[in-house]
Design a protein around this motif. Structure first.
Motif, PDB file in Angstrom:
ATOM      1  N   GLN A 119       0.847  -1.194   0.000  1.00 61.66           N
ATOM      2  CA  GLN A 119       0.000   0.000   0.000  1.00 61.66           C
ATOM      3  C   GLN A 119       0.880   1.240   0.000  1.00 61.66           C
ATOM      4  OE1 GLN A 119      -2.603  -1.077   3.554  1.00 61.66           O
ATOM      5  NE2 GLN A 119      -4.092  -0.026   2.243  1.00 61.66           N
ATOM      6  N   LYS A 120       0.508   2.229  -0.775  1.00 63.55           N
ATOM      7  CA  LYS A 120       1.233   3.494  -0.772  1.00 63.55           C
ATOM      8  C   LYS A 120       0.967   4.221   0.539  1.00 63.55           C
ATOM      9  CE  LYS A 120       1.974   7.692  -3.508  1.00 63.55           C
ATOM     10  NZ  LYS A 120       1.847   8.616  -2.373  1.00 63.55           N
ATOM     11  N   ILE A 121       2.000   4.826   1.088  1.00 59.73           N
ATOM     12  CA  ILE A 121       1.846   5.660   2.285  1.00 59.73           C
ATOM     13  C   ILE A 121       1.520   7.077   1.827  1.00 59.73           C
ATOM     14  CG2 ILE A 121       2.972   6.537   4.359  1.00 59.73           C
ATOM     15  CD1 ILE A 121       4.769   4.043   4.293  1.00 59.73           C
ATOM     16  N   ASP A 122       0.327   7.557   2.175  1.00 63.78           N
ATOM     17  CA  ASP A 122      -0.152   8.851   1.683  1.00 63.78           C
ATOM     18  C   ASP A 122      -0.089   9.972   2.716  1.00 63.78           C
ATOM     19  OD1 ASP A 122      -0.804   7.993  -0.891  1.00 63.78           O
ATOM     20  OD2 ASP A 122      -2.777   7.286  -0.264  1.00 63.78           O
ATOM     21  N   TYR A 123      -0.043   9.619   4.008  1.00 58.67           N
ATOM     22  CA  TYR A 123      -0.174  10.642   5.052  1.00 58.67           C
ATOM     23  C   TYR A 123       0.888  10.478   6.129  1.00 58.67           C
ATOM     24  CZ  TYR A 123      -4.941  10.454   3.124  1.00 58.67           C
ATOM     25  OH  TYR A 123      -6.021  10.424   2.276  1.00 58.67           O
ATOM     26  N   ILE A 124       1.227  11.595   6.745  1.00 59.03           N
ATOM     27  CA  ILE A 124       1.936  11.602   8.016  1.00 59.03           C
ATOM     28  C   ILE A 124       1.031  12.330   8.995  1.00 59.03           C
ATOM     29  CG2 ILE A 124       3.961  12.393   9.288  1.00 59.03           C
ATOM     30  CD1 ILE A 124       5.527  12.195   6.653  1.00 59.03           C
ATOM     31  N   VAL A 125       0.692  11.673  10.096  1.00 61.11           N
ATOM     32  CA  VAL A 125      -0.263  12.219  11.064  1.00 61.11           C
ATOM     33  C   VAL A 125       0.500  12.749  12.277  1.00 61.11           C
ATOM     34  CG1 VAL A 125      -2.290  11.777  12.474  1.00 61.11           C
ATOM     35  CG2 VAL A 125      -2.007  10.574  10.294  1.00 61.11           C
ATOM     36  N   ILE A 126       0.297  14.026  12.568  1.00 60.39           N
ATOM     37  CA  ILE A 126       0.941  14.703  13.690  1.00 60.39           C
ATOM     38  C   ILE A 126       0.047  14.603  14.922  1.00 60.39           C
ATOM     39  CG2 ILE A 126       1.880  16.884  14.528  1.00 60.39           C
ATOM     40  CD1 ILE A 126       3.406  15.650  12.150  1.00 60.39           C
ATOM     41  N   HIS A 127       0.581  14.037  15.999  1.00 56.48           N
ATOM     42  CA  HIS A 127      -0.136  13.883  17.272  1.00 56.48           C
ATOM     43  C   HIS A 127       0.612  14.618  18.384  1.00 56.48           C
ATOM     44  CE1 HIS A 127      -2.350  10.111  15.955  1.00 56.48           C
ATOM     45  NE2 HIS A 127      -1.288  10.024  15.160  1.00 56.48           N
ATOM     46  N   ASP A 128      -0.074  14.812  19.516  1.00 54.70           N
ATOM     47  CA  ASP A 128       0.656  15.041  20.761  1.00 54.70           C
ATOM     48  C   ASP A 128       0.253  13.965  21.760  1.00 54.70           C
ATOM     49  OD1 ASP A 128      -1.097  15.902  23.052  1.00 54.70           O
ATOM     50  OD2 ASP A 128      -1.638  17.522  21.712  1.00 54.70           O
ATOM     51  N   THR A 129       1.128  13.706  22.714  1.00 61.79           N
ATOM     52  CA  THR A 129       0.981  12.537  23.579  1.00 61.79           C
ATOM     53  C   THR A 129      -0.006  12.711  24.724  1.00 61.79           C
ATOM     54  OG1 THR A 129       2.804  13.269  24.984  1.00 61.79           O
ATOM     55  CG2 THR A 129       3.354  11.848  23.113  1.00 61.79           C
ATOM     56  N   GLU A 130      -0.195  13.975  25.200  1.00 58.81           N
ATOM     57  CA  GLU A 130      -0.925  14.232  26.443  1.00 58.81           C
ATOM     58  C   GLU A 130      -0.304  13.461  27.604  1.00 58.81           C
ATOM     59  OE1 GLU A 130      -3.366  16.537  26.845  1.00 58.81           O
ATOM     60  OE2 GLU A 130      -2.965  17.032  24.751  1.00 58.81           O
ATOM     61  N   GLY A 131       0.975  13.190  27.509  1.00 52.22           N
ATOM     62  CA  GLY A 131       1.708  12.509  28.565  1.00 52.22           C
ATOM     63  C   GLY A 131       3.177  12.826  28.462  1.00 52.22           C
ATOM     64  N   TYR A 132       3.917  12.551  29.544  1.00 55.06           N
ATOM     65  CA  TYR A 132       5.347  12.818  29.556  1.00 55.06           C
ATOM     66  C   TYR A 132       6.136  11.639  28.999  1.00 55.06           C
ATOM     67  CZ  TYR A 132       4.407  17.032  32.243  1.00 55.06           C
ATOM     68  OH  TYR A 132       3.964  18.258  32.640  1.00 55.06           O
ATOM     69  N   TRP A 133       7.368  11.908  28.610  1.00 56.26           N
ATOM     70  CA  TRP A 133       8.193  11.014  27.814  1.00 56.26           C
ATOM     71  C   TRP A 133       8.312   9.604  28.403  1.00 56.26           C
ATOM     72  CZ3 TRP A 133      10.006  10.985  23.050  1.00 56.26           C
ATOM     73  CH2 TRP A 133      11.088  10.170  22.722  1.00 56.26           C
TER      74      TRP A 133
END
Length: 625
Positions: free
Chosen positions: A262-276
């Motif tokens: 499958q072709k990779i079409d997207y990069i999805v940007i998240h934030d964790t709502e948690g510490y590392w």
């Protein structure tokens, strides 16, 4: 800097508490917009730190902003990002919130593990105490007073330098101290790269600062070859487990063979709502969900968890998951926190590398936030997440990606526009960052609100999926039902004076777009509208194949329309035609996995805040003039 001045800095450090007011007074005598520049110079002289190193460290932490005394996503305060977990509070993970199933596929049971609990007060999350001790002031003062915050950061950096035993005669000698300050060599690499190029900018509170370029300083490169990262960043492997679980289940991702399968079409940007530390524990839990990469706030360090060829469970939509790479950023959109420059920069390097590797366009139709991912059916829309939130600076991020929003615009009067508000000046009155209904601290945002009429007091638009009771959208920070963001493209419906209306969820949505200070610019591209004879066209959250495409023994995935429609006379920005696909992966053995490809074609559109899909047979694609 001379050896003598470094010794003088150490001596002054020991008696810093006797001179609390002097640097502040020096800064206050400078012109109004240069007081912070003078504060950096005074602190560098007082504690024997090279001024360019001090400026570089601060820029990579805060971009020299004060952020109104509010914490960053890593509990950091002020221009020097002194961390105070006690004041900033704790968090779990955004995958624990609400009812979203991160895998986003009815074929398997949903995963909703419990929160890991409060984050521990590690030394990296509590540097403010040592800084306060070094200069003889309080943590509260360091959180709220930018001048004292700079002094505290300079004292802390000098303290780290003494601990390294390095002589400190040149900026290059401070690499170890900078590494300690940012908790990693990736941070130091970015600082020294910034020193080489220089920076000139105006801060969030109107201070003009300049860091002159210092040619010849080269950052170190990473050595780990087990990860898929550009060589200019610090990247490690922290693998997510792929293993069978009791009862026949498995976790926490699916093996695949992308991009061959499958072709990779997207990069999805998240934030964790948690510490590392907690985030890394979660992604290594086989009963939890997964994502491909995490990026640390303090220094921009990257950890890869799932190979890009495999499918992680991160976006709440199985079609998007199977066609995307998920990148988590240590942060708290829900708290209205700010993101560090170090994280922006290494994230942009990673995303630019991945986009080049897989041929992913650097635009807001393919580099998307979790908040831009649609629900797979009406019931899932209210459960979808909204990170990285309205305080993620998309304009700055795309500048770092090398794809700025102010290039490639169309002619005046184009029926297609790109949203381009000024991040620093644009401060929507959001609520709910700390508690429901409570106003958020005003801060820069790349989000704009849409109203039912060209009037700042008119109601916000309705979102039949997010608010099925028919009530209008709200200013709650998590409510994306009437919101547009920088870089997104919309079809123009009407213009009245300084107000522009775009087509949005089947309605006209109005936003202020003054001709003398525009918040959107003409764009070049295509739009979709129903074919002649079609009064309305269904809108979907996936691009799944028709039932006849599935082989015997494989149950077709339902194609369910969302509670919206594209009506005659309306137009929506198109980002191209895509084929129909479904990754059939319900068993642990990857030999049982199958990519089902159909004959149906879809057109991806910017239908609201989130992307969506319409059947290509239902619409005509037209140039936007």
């Amino acid at each position: 800097m001379s050896r003598r001045s470094f010794r003088r800095g150490g001596a002054l450090l020991a008696v810093a508490s006797l001179a609390l007011a002097a640097p502040a007074a020096t800064a206050q005598t400078a012109p109004a917009d240069q007081q912070r520049q003078r504060a950096f110079a005074a602190a560098a002289e007082e504690f024997g730190v090279p001024e360019n190193v001090l400026l570089g460290v601060s820029f990579l932490e805060s971009r020299w902003d004060s952020n109104a005394g509010t914490p960053s996503t890593a509990a950091g305060y002020g221009p020097m990002h002194l961390t105070d977990l006690r004041a900033a509070g704790t968090g779990g993970s955004h995958h624990d919130e609400g009812g979203e199933d991160p895998r986003g596929d009815g074929r398997r049971s949903e995963l909703h593990p419990s929160s890991p609990g409060p984050a521990p007060a590690t030394p990296q999350l509590q540097t403010i105490d040592r800084a306060a001790q070094l200069i003889g002031t309080s943590a509260e003062t360091l959180r709220q007073d930018p001048v004292q915050n700079i002094r505290g950061g300079a004292a802390l950096l000098a303290d780290y330098q003494r601990q390294t035993g390095a002589r400190g005669e040149t900026p290059a000698d401070w690499y170890g101290a900078v590494t300690r300050y940012g908790d990693g060599s990736s941070f130091a690499d970015e600082v020294f790269e910034t020193l080489k190029t220089g920076v000139d900018r105006v801060t969030d509170d109107g201070q003009h600062l300049t860091l002159a370029p210092t040619p010849g300083l080269e950052p170190r490169s990473r050595e780990d070859t087990k990860v898929e990262c550009p060589r200019s960043v610090s990247c490690e492997s922290v693998p997510a487990p792929y293993q069978e679980l009791p009862g026949g289940g498995y976790g926490n991702h699916d093996l695949a063979n992308r991009p061959q399968s499958q072709k990779i079409d997207y990069i999805v940007i998240h934030d964790t709502e948690g510490y590392w530390d907690d985030v890394l524990k979660l992604v290594q839990d086989p009963t939890y969900v997964s994502w491909n990469y995490s990026i640390r706030s303090s220094d921009g360090k990257i950890a890869q968890h799932v190979p890009t060829k495999d499918v992680a469970y991160h976006a709440g939509n199985w079609y998007v998951n199977s066609k995307s790479i998920g990148v988590e950023h240590e942060g708290f959109a829900a708290k209205g926190s700010w993101y560090t420059e170090a994280m922006y920069r290494t994230s942009a390097k990673l995303v630019r590398y991945l986009a080049g590797k897989y041929g992913i366009p650097l635009d807001r139709a393919h580099i998307i936030g979790h908040d831009n991912v649609p629900g797979i059916n009406p019931a899932k829309i209210p459960t979808m997440h909204w990170d990285p939130g309205p305080y993620w600076d998309w304009s700055h991020y795309f500048d770092l990606l090398g794809a700025p929003f102010d290039h490639g615009f169309g002619l005046p009067g184009s029926k297609l526009i790109t949203i381009t508000p000024d991040f620093a000046a644009n401060k929507p009155a959001f609520t709910g960052c700390e508690s429901p209904g409570k106003p958020c601290t005003p801060r820069g945002s790349t989000s704009q609100m849409l109203r039912t009429e060209p009037d700042a007091n008119a109601p916000l638009l309705k979102d039949a999926g997010l608010h099925p009771d028919g009530t209008p959208s709200t200013m709650d920070v998590a409510d994306v039902g009437s919101r547009i963001d920088a870089g997104q493209r919309y079809a123009v419906a009407e213009v009245r004076g300084d107000w522009t209306a775009v087509w949005y969820l089947g309605q006209k949505g109005w936003f202020l777009n003054p001709r003398k200070a525009p918040t959107a610019k003409p764009a070049i591209g295509t739009v979709v509208t129903p074919k002649p004879g079609k009064a309305s066209v269904p809108v979907y959250g996936t691009a799944y194949p028709e039932a006849s495409a599935y082989p015997a023994g494989r149950t077709p995935q339902p194609i369910v329309a969302l509670p919206y429609s594209l009506q005659t006379g309306q137009r929506y920005s198109s980002s191209g035609t895509v084929g129909s696909e479904y990754y059939y992966a319900t068993k642990f053995d990857p030999a049982e996995h199958l990519v089902v490809k159909g004959k149906t074609r879809y057109v991806q559109v910017q239908f609201g805040h989130r992307i969506a899909y319409v059947n290509a047979d239902d619409v005509q694609v037209l140039p936007a003039f």
